[in-house]
Design a protein around this motif. Structure first.
Motif, PDB file in Angstrom:
ATOM      1  N   ALA A   1      -6.524  14.122  11.392  1.00 14.65           N
ATOM      2  CA  ALA A   1      -7.289  14.285  10.130  1.00 14.65           C
ATOM      3  C   ALA A   1      -7.760  12.631   9.854  1.00 14.65           C
ATOM      4  O   ALA A   1      -8.915  12.445   8.879  1.00 14.65           O
ATOM      5  CB  ALA A   1      -6.731  14.962   8.829  1.00 14.65           C
ATOM      6  N   GLY A   2      -7.075  12.104   9.921  1.00 16.47           N
ATOM      7  CA  GLY A   2      -7.333  10.349   9.321  1.00 16.47           C
ATOM      8  C   GLY A   2      -7.194  10.143   7.737  1.00 16.47           C
ATOM      9  O   GLY A   2      -8.227   9.410   7.503  1.00 16.47           O
ATOM     10  N   ILE A   3      -6.101  10.637   7.060  1.00 18.64           N
ATOM     11  CA  ILE A   3      -6.313  10.530   5.993  1.00 18.64           C
ATOM     12  C   ILE A   3      -4.491  10.090   5.314  1.00 18.64           C
ATOM     13  O   ILE A   3      -3.789  10.218   6.404  1.00 18.64           O
ATOM     14  CB  ILE A   3      -6.692  11.918   4.651  1.00 18.64           C
ATOM     15  CG1 ILE A   3      -7.613  12.494   6.474  1.00 18.64           C
ATOM     16  CG2 ILE A   3      -6.220  11.767   3.759  1.00 18.64           C
ATOM     17  CD1 ILE A   3      -8.551  11.511   5.554  1.00 18.64           C
ATOM     18  N   ASP A   4      -4.806   9.367   4.519  1.00 13.32           N
ATOM     19  CA  ASP A   4      -3.730   8.206   3.956  1.00 13.32           C
ATOM     20  C   ASP A   4      -2.925   9.162   2.757  1.00 13.32           C
ATOM     21  O   ASP A   4      -3.772   9.803   1.971  1.00 13.32           O
ATOM     22  CB  ASP A   4      -3.462   7.305   4.199  1.00 13.32           C
ATOM     23  CG  ASP A   4      -3.853   6.661   5.650  1.00 13.32           C
ATOM     24  OD1 ASP A   4      -3.382   7.683   6.357  1.00 13.32           O
ATOM     25  OD2 ASP A   4      -4.000   5.585   6.254  1.00 13.32           O
ATOM     26  N   PRO A   5      -2.124   9.267   1.597  1.00  8.29           N
ATOM     27  CA  PRO A   5      -2.527   9.759   0.841  1.00  8.29           C
ATOM     28  C   PRO A   5      -2.345   9.280  -0.217  1.00  8.29           C
ATOM     29  O   PRO A   5      -2.838   7.716  -0.193  1.00  8.29           O
ATOM     30  CB  PRO A   5      -0.013   9.601   0.676  1.00  8.29           C
ATOM     31  CG  PRO A   5       0.359   9.317   1.949  1.00  8.29           C
ATOM     32  CD  PRO A   5      -0.739   8.834   2.496  1.00  8.29           C
ATOM     33  N   VAL A   6      -2.966  10.016  -1.155  1.00  9.35           N
ATOM     34  CA  VAL A   6      -3.422   9.017  -2.645  1.00  9.35           C
ATOM     35  C   VAL A   6      -2.837  10.177  -3.357  1.00  9.35           C
ATOM     36  O   VAL A   6      -3.176   9.233  -4.930  1.00  9.35           O
ATOM     37  CB  VAL A   6      -5.063   9.312  -2.829  1.00  9.35           C
ATOM     38  CG1 VAL A   6      -6.210   8.565  -1.382  1.00  9.35           C
ATOM     39  CG2 VAL A   6      -5.700  10.775  -3.159  1.00  9.35           C
ATOM     40  N   ARG A   7      -1.787  10.739  -3.316  1.00 13.23           N
ATOM     41  CA  ARG A   7      -1.020  10.854  -4.812  1.00 13.23           C
ATOM     42  C   ARG A   7       0.483  10.430  -4.803  1.00 13.23           C
ATOM     43  O   ARG A   7       0.465  10.608  -3.147  1.00 13.23           O
ATOM     44  CB  ARG A   7      -1.432  12.764  -4.683  1.00 13.23           C
ATOM     45  CG  ARG A   7      -2.821  12.893  -5.275  1.00 13.23           C
ATOM     46  CD  ARG A   7      -2.940  13.874  -5.695  1.00 13.23           C
ATOM     47  NE  ARG A   7      -4.132  14.711  -5.804  1.00 13.23           N
ATOM     48  CZ  ARG A   7      -4.034  14.127  -7.722  1.00 13.23           C
ATOM     49  NH1 ARG A   7      -3.405  13.378  -8.570  1.00 13.23           N
ATOM     50  NH2 ARG A   7      -5.876  14.726  -8.373  1.00 13.23           N
TER      51      ARG A   7
ATOM     52  N   VAL B   1      -4.453   2.921  -5.830  1.00 11.76           N
ATOM     53  CA  VAL B   1      -5.340   3.235  -5.174  1.00 11.76           C
ATOM     54  C   VAL B   1      -6.804   3.589  -6.136  1.00 11.76           C
ATOM     55  O   VAL B   1      -8.062   3.376  -5.807  1.00 11.76           O
ATOM     56  CB  VAL B   1      -5.453   4.028  -3.714  1.00 11.76           C
ATOM     57  CG1 VAL B   1      -4.820   3.494  -2.567  1.00 11.76           C
ATOM     58  CG2 VAL B   1      -5.377   5.706  -4.761  1.00 11.76           C
ATOM     59  N   TYR B   2      -6.579   3.974  -7.302  1.00  5.40           N
ATOM     60  CA  TYR B   2      -7.252   4.993  -8.226  1.00  5.40           C
ATOM     61  C   TYR B   2      -8.711   3.812  -8.704  1.00  5.40           C
ATOM     62  O   TYR B   2     -10.008   4.692  -8.787  1.00  5.40           O
ATOM     63  CB  TYR B   2      -6.689   5.676  -9.317  1.00  5.40           C
ATOM     64  CG  TYR B   2      -7.147   6.343 -10.379  1.00  5.40           C
ATOM     65  CD1 TYR B   2      -8.320   7.630 -10.461  1.00  5.40           C
ATOM     66  CD2 TYR B   2      -7.131   6.118 -11.518  1.00  5.40           C
ATOM     67  CE1 TYR B   2      -8.808   7.802 -10.650  1.00  5.40           C
ATOM     68  CE2 TYR B   2      -7.708   6.911 -12.951  1.00  5.40           C
ATOM     69  CZ  TYR B   2      -8.828   7.819 -11.771  1.00  5.40           C
ATOM     70  OH  TYR B   2     -10.184   8.547 -12.669  1.00  5.40           O
ATOM     71  N   ASP B   3      -8.313   2.713  -9.348  1.00  2.00           N
ATOM     72  CA  ASP B   3      -8.787   2.116  -9.876  1.00  2.00           C
ATOM     73  C   ASP B   3      -9.811   1.831  -8.975  1.00  2.00           C
ATOM     74  O   ASP B   3     -11.380   1.725  -9.041  1.00  2.00           O
ATOM     75  CB  ASP B   3      -8.447   1.321 -10.497  1.00  2.00           C
ATOM     76  CG  ASP B   3      -8.298   1.584 -11.954  1.00  2.00           C
ATOM     77  OD1 ASP B   3      -8.695   2.892 -12.782  1.00  2.00           O
ATOM     78  OD2 ASP B   3      -7.766   0.622 -13.544  1.00  2.00           O
ATOM     79  N   PRO B   4      -9.407   0.740  -8.352  1.00  2.00           N
ATOM     80  CA  PRO B   4      -9.726   0.259  -6.819  1.00  2.00           C
ATOM     81  C   PRO B   4     -10.886   1.372  -5.981  1.00  2.00           C
ATOM     82  O   PRO B   4     -12.345   0.815  -6.164  1.00  2.00           O
ATOM     83  CB  PRO B   4      -8.808  -0.255  -5.930  1.00  2.00           C
ATOM     84  CG  PRO B   4      -7.642  -0.471  -6.925  1.00  2.00           C
ATOM     85  CD  PRO B   4      -7.833   0.697  -7.788  1.00  2.00           C
ATOM     86  N   TYR B   5     -10.657   2.503  -6.025  1.00  2.81           N
ATOM     87  CA  TYR B   5     -11.668   3.522  -5.171  1.00  2.81           C
ATOM     88  C   TYR B   5     -12.621   3.546  -6.244  1.00  2.81           C
ATOM     89  O   TYR B   5     -13.694   4.450  -5.498  1.00  2.81           O
ATOM     90  CB  TYR B   5     -10.768   4.588  -4.226  1.00  2.81           C
ATOM     91  CG  TYR B   5      -9.863   4.052  -3.433  1.00  2.81           C
ATOM     92  CD1 TYR B   5      -9.701   2.613  -2.978  1.00  2.81           C
ATOM     93  CD2 TYR B   5      -9.204   4.680  -2.201  1.00  2.81           C
ATOM     94  CE1 TYR B   5      -9.022   1.998  -1.466  1.00  2.81           C
ATOM     95  CE2 TYR B   5      -8.493   4.079  -1.327  1.00  2.81           C
ATOM     96  CZ  TYR B   5      -7.884   3.521  -1.327  1.00  2.81           C
ATOM     97  OH  TYR B   5      -7.670   2.714   0.021  1.00  2.81           O
TER      98      TYR B   5
END
Length: 450
Positions: A370-376, A150-154
């Motif tokens: 909360a609607g959040i998925d992991p990014v780490r 996800v880092y580069d795409p986002y």
């Protein structure tokens, strides 16, 4: 910073929100690609005390709980600063963020942005470039801890970074285990099996339940996800190896044919089913199968919001045709960026660092609603996160640790995606054939590329 001149015509273009992202194309074409903005200084802080500073955030509606109820009290305790959260419907988010800057209003400091809107936001001069600041503070920010998927795409556009990842956002397939057991079918691993399960349950239930919930609201975040989930399942991509649109590929045709064919067995009426309608139907036991975001695991297991707590399961998205390898997509993921109109750049920079750090990513990813998925990686691999998403942890880890399909994000991408879902909808409602719809979309994307 320098932004394109604002005019009454541009205001009308951006305020034409009923069409969602589709209104952006003529406006952005008028702006061109020459917008420039000063980069955040490398000396800007990544932490600090911010008593008396209120950061104003413009965020995606489904993320309100994560900012207002989860992060705001913690930010106040940690820094003395306050958060003022304004929500936007998901089909208006990018246009409202651009309008805030280009109208001269400049109300907001931080944008919770769709990554596929990144090019439009940058082209409009709405997001501050963060490259020097991130490079100088990579260790303190914890850049190496963001998931590589996800880092580069986002955050990255044309070699420059404009944000930090906030919401991982992939889809997996959830199922109502009670319905599957009642009608003696197994969780599907292929789209053909999905069709069989959906048809049997809808037929045998005789209106008491439906075999599938197909999210088909005519916006990229909804119908776009449903189509792309099937595209990856059939082994397809939006672009070929040469970067040319591949909307008429065999996999693309199979994906859209599946959406058309499954409609009779789905909760009525797919083109009217958006995020809230799909969630409600699944959580109240009206449908057996739903491909959706991974935070459904928390919603489904919450007895205060779900009638199927303890009676659901999850698997990776099905495969189809000759493809045998499950693959998901980065379906409408989000980053946090600093508005070019902010007067609180230091506090905004510190906030997006803090909000996307491991502890905060864990608590938001672990909070129902909360609607959040992991990014780490540390969150995705943690026992704490696995404990709250329970049976969904396997497909979630497989998806985010894999090679998910990345949506286009250059300037004009929201318009192209809206044009695509408009054509998909015409096939689903029977106004055009699958081939006609995809041919039209292909020509539109090719024309935009030239």
């Amino acid at each position: 910073m320098t932004v394109p001149p604002f005019s009454r015509r541009r205001a009308l273009q951006l305020l034409g929100l009923a069409g969602g992202a589709a209104v952006l194309a003529p406006a952005l074409a008028a702006c061109g690609s020459s917008s420039t903005s000063s980069a955040l200084p490398s000396t800007a802080p990544v932490s600090g005390r911010f008593e008396g500073v209120t950061l104003k955030l413009l965020v995606n509606q489904p993320h309100v709980t994560s900012f207002r109820d989860v992060l705001a009290p913690k930010w106040a305790a940690a820094t003395g600063g306050m958060l003022d959260v304004t929500a936007s419907p998901y089909d208006q988010l990018t246009s409202k963020q651009i309008l805030d800057v280009q109208s001269g209003t400049g109300e907001f400091d931080v944008f919770d942005y769709f990554y596929f809107g990144l090019g439009d936001l940058v082209d409009a001069g709405a997001l501050t470039e963060l490259t020097p600041w991130i490079d100088a503070n990579a260790k303190q920010i914890g850049v190496d801890g963001y998931l590589k998927s996800v880092y580069d795409p986002y955050t990255l556009l044309d070699g420059k970074r404009y944000g930090l990842p906030y919401d991982g956002d992939i889809h997996i397939l959830f199922y109502n285990a009670e319905l599957l057991d009642r009608y003696k079918v197994a969780p599907p691993t292929t789209w053909d099996e999905y069709d069989e399960v959906a048809a049997k349950i809808t037929t045998d239930a005789r209106g008491a339940a439906y075999g599938a919930i197909v999210s088909g609201q005519q916006v990229p975040m909804i119908l776009g996800c449903s189509y792309i989930n099937r595209l990856t399942g059939y082994g397809g991509n939006l672009f070929d190896d040469n970067g040319k649109p591949a909307l008429t590929s065999d996999a693309s045709i199979a994906a859209l044919k599946h959406l058309v064919a499954v409609a009779p067995a789905a909760l009525p009426t797919p083109l009217q089913i958006g995020f809230d309608q799909a969630n409600t139907a699944f959580l109240t036991g009206q449908g057996a199968l739903l491909d959706t975001w991974t935070d459904m695991a928390l919603r489904a297991e919450d007895p205060t919001a779900s009638q199927i707590a303890g009676k659901w399961g999850a698997v990776s998205l099905p495969v189809g045709g000759t493809n045998t390898t499950p693959r998901t997509a980065l379906d409408a993921g989000f980053g946090l960026g600093v508005s070019t109109a902010t007067k609180n750049a230091d506090a905004a920079a510190a906030f997006i660092t803090w909000a996307t750090a491991g502890p905060q990513n864990l608590v938001t990813s672990s909070t129902a609603g909360a609607g959040i998925d992991p990014v780490r990686g540390e969150v995705l691999d943690s026992e704490g996160y696995a404990k709250v998403v329970t049976k969904a942890i396997g497909p979630i880890r497989q998806g985010l640790n894999g090679n998910p399909l990345v949506w286009p994000k250059q300037a004009g991408a929201p318009k192209l995606l809206q044009d695509l879902v408009d054509q998909l909808a015409l096939a689903i409602n029977g106004s055009q054939t699958v081939e006609q719809s995809l041919d039209n979309a292909q020509r539109g994307w090719e024309s935009a590329a030239t």
